[in-house]
Design an enzyme around this catalytic site. Structure first.
Site, PDB file in Angstrom:
ATOM      1  N   SER A 153      50.282 -25.806 -18.942  1.00 54.47           N
ATOM      2  CA  SER A 153      49.600 -24.418 -19.913  1.00 54.47           C
ATOM      3  C   SER A 153      48.253 -25.040 -20.335  1.00 54.47           C
ATOM      4  O   SER A 153      47.246 -25.271 -19.470  1.00 54.47           O
ATOM      5  CB  SER A 153      50.691 -24.451 -20.826  1.00 54.47           C
ATOM      6  OG  SER A 153      50.223 -23.381 -21.475  1.00 54.47           O
ATOM      7  N   ASP A 166      63.572  -8.963  -2.048  1.00 54.26           N
ATOM      8  CA  ASP A 166      64.373 -10.156  -2.317  1.00 54.26           C
ATOM      9  C   ASP A 166      64.498 -10.520  -0.832  1.00 54.26           C
ATOM     10  O   ASP A 166      64.370 -11.911  -0.444  1.00 54.26           O
ATOM     11  CB  ASP A 166      65.843 -10.008  -2.587  1.00 54.26           C
ATOM     12  CG  ASP A 166      66.618 -11.262  -2.789  1.00 54.26           C
ATOM     13  OD1 ASP A 166      66.146 -12.120  -2.602  1.00 54.26           O
ATOM     14  OD2 ASP A 166      67.753 -10.994  -3.054  1.00 54.26           O
ATOM     15  N   ASP A 203      62.039 -12.880   2.515  1.00 54.59           N
ATOM     16  CA  ASP A 203      61.727 -14.482   2.997  1.00 54.59           C
ATOM     17  C   ASP A 203      62.848 -14.734   3.924  1.00 54.59           C
ATOM     18  O   ASP A 203      62.880 -15.770   4.330  1.00 54.59           O
ATOM     19  CB  ASP A 203      61.655 -15.546   1.979  1.00 54.59           C
ATOM     20  CG  ASP A 203      63.258 -15.365   1.168  1.00 54.59           C
ATOM     21  OD1 ASP A 203      63.712 -14.561   1.147  1.00 54.59           O
ATOM     22  OD2 ASP A 203      63.170 -16.208   0.132  1.00 54.59           O
ATOM     23  N   ASP A 251      68.838 -13.917  -1.857  1.00 48.47           N
ATOM     24  CA  ASP A 251      69.365 -14.912  -2.721  1.00 48.47           C
ATOM     25  C   ASP A 251      68.801 -14.795  -4.092  1.00 48.47           C
ATOM     26  O   ASP A 251      69.074 -15.804  -5.102  1.00 48.47           O
ATOM     27  CB  ASP A 251      68.919 -16.452  -2.022  1.00 48.47           C
ATOM     28  CG  ASP A 251      67.264 -16.447  -1.971  1.00 48.47           C
ATOM     29  OD1 ASP A 251      66.588 -15.340  -2.262  1.00 48.47           O
ATOM     30  OD2 ASP A 251      66.743 -17.535  -1.710  1.00 48.47           O
ATOM     31  N   ASP A 269      56.268 -17.139 -14.107  1.00 42.85           N
ATOM     32  CA  ASP A 269      55.526 -17.209 -15.524  1.00 42.85           C
ATOM     33  C   ASP A 269      55.044 -16.055 -15.985  1.00 42.85           C
ATOM     34  O   ASP A 269      54.469 -15.300 -15.545  1.00 42.85           O
ATOM     35  CB  ASP A 269      54.401 -18.263 -14.999  1.00 42.85           C
ATOM     36  CG  ASP A 269      53.742 -18.935 -16.489  1.00 42.85           C
ATOM     37  OD1 ASP A 269      53.972 -18.390 -17.398  1.00 42.85           O
ATOM     38  OD2 ASP A 269      53.048 -20.169 -16.017  1.00 42.85           O
ATOM     39  N   HIS A 278      57.462 -20.325 -17.473  1.00 39.96           N
ATOM     40  CA  HIS A 278      56.206 -21.091 -17.707  1.00 39.96           C
ATOM     41  C   HIS A 278      56.280 -22.646 -17.726  1.00 39.96           C
ATOM     42  O   HIS A 278      57.177 -23.288 -18.955  1.00 39.96           O
ATOM     43  CB  HIS A 278      55.809 -20.667 -18.986  1.00 39.96           C
ATOM     44  CG  HIS A 278      54.555 -21.178 -19.635  1.00 39.96           C
ATOM     45  ND1 HIS A 278      53.183 -21.174 -18.537  1.00 39.96           N
ATOM     46  CD2 HIS A 278      53.824 -21.799 -20.709  1.00 39.96           C
ATOM     47  CE1 HIS A 278      52.336 -21.787 -19.363  1.00 39.96           C
ATOM     48  NE2 HIS A 278      52.624 -22.101 -20.574  1.00 39.96           N
TER      49      HIS A 278
END
Length: 512
Positions: free
Chosen positions: A156, A224, A227, A231, A376, A423
């Site tokens: 951060s 979803d 790829d 999942d 994030d 994050h």
């Protein structure tokens, strides 16, 4: 290998208060006994004042036994304002001497910057460098020998600090870990300002928190399987451009859809702000796929959390009202994304670590690992890609350095993107890989631990091409999920067979 220096060459812990250092006073040096999960150590607290307006505090812990000869400096979060001693225990357990700084002020806002331009520089970079210089000097005096390796680890604001060290002080650290860096600080807070305006200028545009699950469900359903497997995770959200028509209300507002003003605000969160005069992009927006995950958009971006206002709005307001204009009467509604952003860039330039020239760090043999979670909601992951690509382009255009072999960016700098992770950690999916002081995992396994991988890269020249992240299965939370975290620009893709919760069922391929 552990170093064991002769007792005659060492100073005692309490004698360090008499150590003479440039513009620095050691205010306390005490031997702390072994405690719960914390080895015995010498705890040194000090203050350094390189300018008349500086008051930089730092704290250093040095193992009383089993020092590995190395130093780790840890970064801060947010506006800093306190010593990050909560991150000291894990490095100490590993045998490191470890230190951190308050970045030159006390408190979590930016009121300290009003009337104190030198403190803004202290926060930006001077406190980091001074802490490294003074801490290593104390370590050398205490053990009677120089450190063998020096590392920086932060996420951060600490990630911003990590890149700042690589860019400004190439000789400070042999290896650096930069997590989710807020390195484009001034434009990141312009992004936060733009979202605050998009959601709050007109009450009709405010997205209720109750509608976040609708948004996430639609994003995941549409992206979803990109790829190769469903999942619950979007591996590479750059390939995901969810259509918003399916969740747009066809008539009156209702709990199961978004009104047109709400959809317009959502589009701005995804896309990020542009300069209204030039059309230039100011900062990338946030990725789809984790909008409703606890602690993400609900805490950072969307009003209505009972714990308080969105954190991003707080950072934007303190930045512009205190650090930039030094005028608490300024209203976020009156700020614009042209002249006010430009003034922020000028006034707070010391906070940005966006310089793409990493040649000095490369030429002295430094190694840099950067990571960022696609979920994030504080700092968009795309910003890490943008910086990596900027450094790559710069190196291709200006390859000259002090070393005969210039090499490729990946020879010293690797970036890892983590699907679903929030994050710095948490969120969905494979979000544990040695990130965070309390992260479980194989401490000595360079495939599963960031610091171990960095140390091996620095000491033995073996670069990490992937990590194995661990977490909970999204579709079956009772099961453990492992997944390869591939070095950018590669992404993990399902092989077509095997357990989708097992990293062995995936391979790293170039992104489409």
């Amino acid at each position: 290998m552990l170093f064991a220096w002769p007792a005659a060459a060492q100073q005692t812990c309490d004698s360090l208060t008499r150590l003479k250092l440039p513009h620095t006073s050691i205010t306390s040096a005490v031997s702390a006994p072994e405690g719960r999960n914390v080895p015995a150590h010498c705890d040194v607290q000090a203050v350094t004042r390189p300018t008349s307006d500086s008051d930089i505090k730092f704290e250093l812990w040095m193992p009383l036994g089993g020092w590995n000869g190395k130093y780790e400096q840890v970064g801060n979060g947010g506006w800093a304002g306190s010593l990050p001693a909560g991150s000291f225990a894990e490095p100490l357990r590993r045998g490191y001497a470890v230190a951190g700084t308050d970045d030159g002020h006390t408190g979590g806002g930016a009121d300290w910057a009003v009337g104190h331009p030198e403190k803004l520089i202290d926060f930006g970079y001077r406190a980091l460098h001074e802490t490294r210089l003074q801490s290593v000097a104390i370590i050398n005096a205490f053990y009677g020998r120089n450190t063998s390796r020096n590392y920086f680890v932060g996420c951060s604001d600490g990630g911003r600090e990590a890149l700042m060290e690589a860019q400004r002080f190439a000789d400070d650290f042999d290896g650096i870990i930069a997590g989710a860096p807020a390195n484009n600080w001034t434009h990141l807070l312009a992004l936060a300002l733009s979202i605050e305006q998009a959601l709050m200028d007109d009450p009709a545009s405010t997205i209720p928190q109750s509608k976040l699950p609708i948004i996430q469900k639609s994003s995941v359903e549409q992206c979803d399987a990109l790829d190769g497997v469903k999942d619950g995770l979007i591996e590479d959200p750059r390939a995901c451009h969810p259509k918003l028509a399916p969740i747009t209300c066809k008539g009156a507002d209702s709990p199961g859809c978004l009104t047109k003003p709400q959809v317009a605000a959502l589009e701005k969160i995804y896309s990020g702000p542009v300069n209204p005069r030039t059309g230039a992009r100011i900062h990338p927006g946030f990725a789809p796929g984790t909008e409703a995950v606890a602690g993400t958009w609900s805490d950072w971006l969307i009003p209505g959390n009972p714990r308080g206002a969105p954190a991003a709005f707080g950072f934007a307001n303190t930045f512009y009202l205190q650090a930039v204009y030094e005028n608490l009467k300024t209203d976020f509604r009156t700020l614009n994304l042209d002249s006010d952003v430009a003034w922020g860039d000028q006034k707070a330039a010391a906070l940005n670590s966006t310089n793409p020239d990493l040649r000095p760090f490369r030429d002295r043999g430094g190694k840099l690992i950067q990571y960022h979670g696609w979920g994030d909601a504080a700092i968009p992951a795309q910003d890490s890609i943008d910086y990596y690509e900027a450094a790559k382009a710069f190196l291709a255009k200006y390859p000259d350095g002090r070393t005969p072999s210039h090499g490729d960016l990946a020879d010293f700098y690797r970036l890892f993107l983590v699907p679903g992770m929030s994050h710095c950690g948490g969120g969905l999916g494979p979000n544990v890989f040695g990130n965070g002081s309390d992260a479980p995992g194989a401490r000595d396994d360079p495939e599963r631990d960031l610091l171990t991988a960095l140390d091996r890269w620095v000491e033995k020249g073996v670069a990490p091409d992937h990590f194995i992240g661990t977490g909970k299965s999204v579709t079956d939370p009772g099961n453990v999920l492992t997944r390869p975290l591939c070095a950018y620009p590669k992404v993990a893709h399902y092989k077509g067979s095997g357990d989708p919760n097992d990293a062995a069922s995936f391979s790293c391929y170039p992104a489409n």
